[in-house]
Write a protein that holds these residues in place. Structure first.
Motif, PDB file in Angstrom:
ATOM      1  N   UNK A 311      58.201   8.228  20.046  1.00 59.23           N
ATOM      2  CA  UNK A 311      58.327   8.779  18.694  1.00 59.23           C
ATOM      3  C   UNK A 311      57.524   8.007  17.654  1.00 59.23           C
ATOM      4  N   UNK A 312      57.498   6.681  17.769  1.00 59.06           N
ATOM      5  CA  UNK A 312      56.775   5.877  16.794  1.00 59.06           C
ATOM      6  C   UNK A 312      55.268   6.030  16.949  1.00 59.06           C
ATOM      7  N   UNK A 313      54.801   6.160  18.187  1.00 55.37           N
ATOM      8  CA  UNK A 313      53.378   6.389  18.395  1.00 55.37           C
ATOM      9  C   UNK A 313      52.969   7.743  17.802  1.00 55.37           C
ATOM     10  N   UNK A 314      53.807   8.760  17.985  1.00 55.53           N
ATOM     11  CA  UNK A 314      53.474  10.075  17.440  1.00 55.53           C
ATOM     12  C   UNK A 314      53.474  10.064  15.918  1.00 55.53           C
ATOM     13  N   UNK A 315      54.338   9.257  15.314  1.00 57.97           N
ATOM     14  CA  UNK A 315      54.399   9.180  13.858  1.00 57.97           C
ATOM     15  C   UNK A 315      53.326   8.261  13.269  1.00 57.97           C
ATOM     16  N   UNK A 316      52.531   7.633  14.116  1.00 58.78           N
ATOM     17  CA  UNK A 316      51.523   6.688  13.636  1.00 58.78           C
ATOM     18  C   UNK A 316      50.094   7.189  13.823  1.00 58.78           C
ATOM     19  N   UNK A 317      49.935   8.486  14.039  1.00 60.05           N
ATOM     20  CA  UNK A 317      48.600   9.051  14.234  1.00 60.05           C
ATOM     21  C   UNK A 317      47.969   9.389  12.889  1.00 60.05           C
ATOM     22  N   UNK A 318      46.963   8.620  12.520  1.00 61.11           N
ATOM     23  CA  UNK A 318      46.259   8.814  11.262  1.00 61.11           C
ATOM     24  C   UNK A 318      44.944   9.537  11.504  1.00 61.11           C
ATOM     25  N   UNK A 319      44.350  10.038  10.419  1.00 60.63           N
ATOM     26  CA  UNK A 319      43.049  10.693  10.481  1.00 60.63           C
ATOM     27  C   UNK A 319      42.143  10.105   9.407  1.00 60.63           C
ATOM     28  N   UNK A 320      40.899   9.869   9.751  1.00 63.81           N
ATOM     29  CA  UNK A 320      39.886   9.417   8.802  1.00 63.81           C
ATOM     30  C   UNK A 320      38.782  10.461   8.797  1.00 63.81           C
ATOM     31  N   UNK A 321      38.659  11.203   7.685  1.00 65.69           N
ATOM     32  CA  UNK A 321      37.670  12.274   7.611  1.00 65.69           C
ATOM     33  C   UNK A 321      36.662  11.957   6.516  1.00 65.69           C
ATOM     34  N   UNK A 322      35.425  11.671   6.916  1.00 67.65           N
ATOM     35  CA  UNK A 322      34.335  11.368   5.991  1.00 67.65           C
ATOM     36  C   UNK A 322      34.725  10.268   5.008  1.00 67.65           C
ATOM     37  N   UNK A 323      35.343   9.252   5.536  1.00 72.53           N
ATOM     38  CA  UNK A 323      35.722   8.102   4.729  1.00 72.53           C
ATOM     39  C   UNK A 323      36.994   8.282   3.926  1.00 72.53           C
ATOM     40  N   UNK A 324      37.624   9.446   4.053  1.00 68.88           N
ATOM     41  CA  UNK A 324      38.885   9.693   3.342  1.00 68.88           C
ATOM     42  C   UNK A 324      40.038   9.472   4.313  1.00 68.88           C
TER      43      UNK A 324
END
Length: 375
Positions: A311-324
């Motif tokens: 559960x913690x791994x699933x809640x820790x998925x971030x995205x970096x899109x074009x520096x944002x």
């Protein structure tokens, strides 16, 4: 000599998605249509049909929540004839297996005992059903009748009696600064542009929908609500509208909870993110009951750790899109964030760390003047 035998088993590894209740709230308030009936609403619902053509306490708050939540909003609601008797409506929803993140009580609370009852009901619900939830309570609006009504000082003093000395970390109180303030707040918490880790204070997702600075109330002396009043109420752990001078729109303060001064859950985002993680971990634990693959051997412990940290791994998925950056709800787990201790051969204690990300709420910029002649 034995005969040949073949057995094929389809093993269930419990890898399916965790069910979600986040951003699904139960509204209870006075209404004339569908009284004592559990209603299911979403963005497609015609509130004039579901809740009646005439305005009502419940309809006003649900309408504001719908507007402020935006796309994909949904909720359930129970119209009642007496909003102070909300417990029977809540119990009906629980008995009908309705799974929610929060309960919104639209009828203003009058005494501190009302808030204590909400916190008690939240704790009892967790104990009975394993359902973690919190309450949003409304507090009475100011009496702005000229001369005979309240000034802001008297109003704030009267409201303070509701929260002073009270420890109720699963309750958030919203004064009716606007007549639909409770619904606005609930809607901001359910907006799908954000996650449960976000604060309702955020400015980037826009101003309050349905109200503006021209509709801010006045007291009996004609003094308009301002940020001094917002601060005084916030200091008493109320969640209120606020605005920024020379910046268009009206926004929100912290989502305050009635936790103790040094508690971890003084703000709503801390409670919501840990509740989401706890709901999923609970389901993993249920699946591990009696499973001898989870044992005190190194491989058994490692296997259980991977299951419990999912559960913690699933809640820790971030995205970096074009520096944002589009941050996750939690920081990524690291080694040592889970510990398993076997107390006996059948009893085990598990400790898990969940780390929310930082949120800027008090920002200071320092600008230095450079008068050097060096180019």
């Amino acid at each position: 000599m034995a005969l040949g035998k073949i057995t094929v088993n389809a093993l269930n590894l419990n890898q399916g998605p965790f069910p979600t209740v986040e951003k699904y709230f139960l509204f209870i308030g006075m209404g004339l249509t569908g009284t004592d009936t559990l209603l299911f609403l979403n963005t497609d619902s015609d509130l004039d049909i579901e809740l009646g053509i005439a305005d009502s306490e419940l309809k006003t708050q649900v309408k504001a929540a719908k507007a402020n939540a935006g796309q994909n909003w949904a909720c359930c609601a129970v119209p009642v004839t007496d909003g102070a008797l909300w417990e029977s409506a809540f119990d009906m929803a629980m008995n009908n297996n309705v799974k929610i993140e929060a309960v919104v009580i639209c009828t203003p609370v009058l005494v501190q005992a009302d808030l204590t009852a909400m916190h008690t009901k939240a704790e009892e619900t967790n104990a009975t059903y394993g359902r973690r939830l919190f309450f949003i309570a409304g507090a009475i609006a100011i009496d702005s009748t000229p001369t005979t009504g309240q000034n802001w000082s008297a109003y704030i003093t009267a409201l303070t009696a509701l929260t002073v000395t009270l420890a109720a970390m699963r309750v958030s109180v919203v004064p009716y600064i606007y007549p639909d303030a409770v619904g606005i707040y609930a809607g901001r918490l359910c907006n799908y542009q954000t996650s449960v880790a976000d604060t309702p204070m955020r400015v980037n997702t826009g101003s309050l929908v349905g109200q503006d600075q021209s509709t801010l109330p006045v007291d009996s002396a004609g003094i308009i609500y301002n940020n001094a009043h917002a601060k005084a109420l916030n200091d008493q752990r109320f969640s209120v509208p606020q605005f920024y001078p020379d910046y268009e729109g009206v926004y929100w303060s912290d989502g305050s909870l009635l936790d103790t001064a040094t508690g971890d859950y003084t703000v709503i985002e801390n409670l919501r993110v840990i509740d989401k993680a706890a709901r999923a971990v609970r389901l993993v634990l249920i699946g591990l009951v009696g499973d001898r693959r989870f044992n005190s051997s190194p491989i058994g412990t490692a296997w259980a750790m991977s299951k419990l940290m999912r559960p913690l791994f699933e809640m820790s998925r971030s995205t970096d899109f074009q520096g944002i950056p589009f941050p996750a709800e939690l920081k990524s787990p690291v080694d040592g964030d889970i510990a398993i201790t076997w107390i006996t051969r059948t009893s085990v204690n598990i400790f898990i760390i969940a780390r929310p990300l930082d949120i800027p709420k008090d920002l200071t910029a320092n600008i230095v003047l450079d008068l050097s002649t060096i180019a």
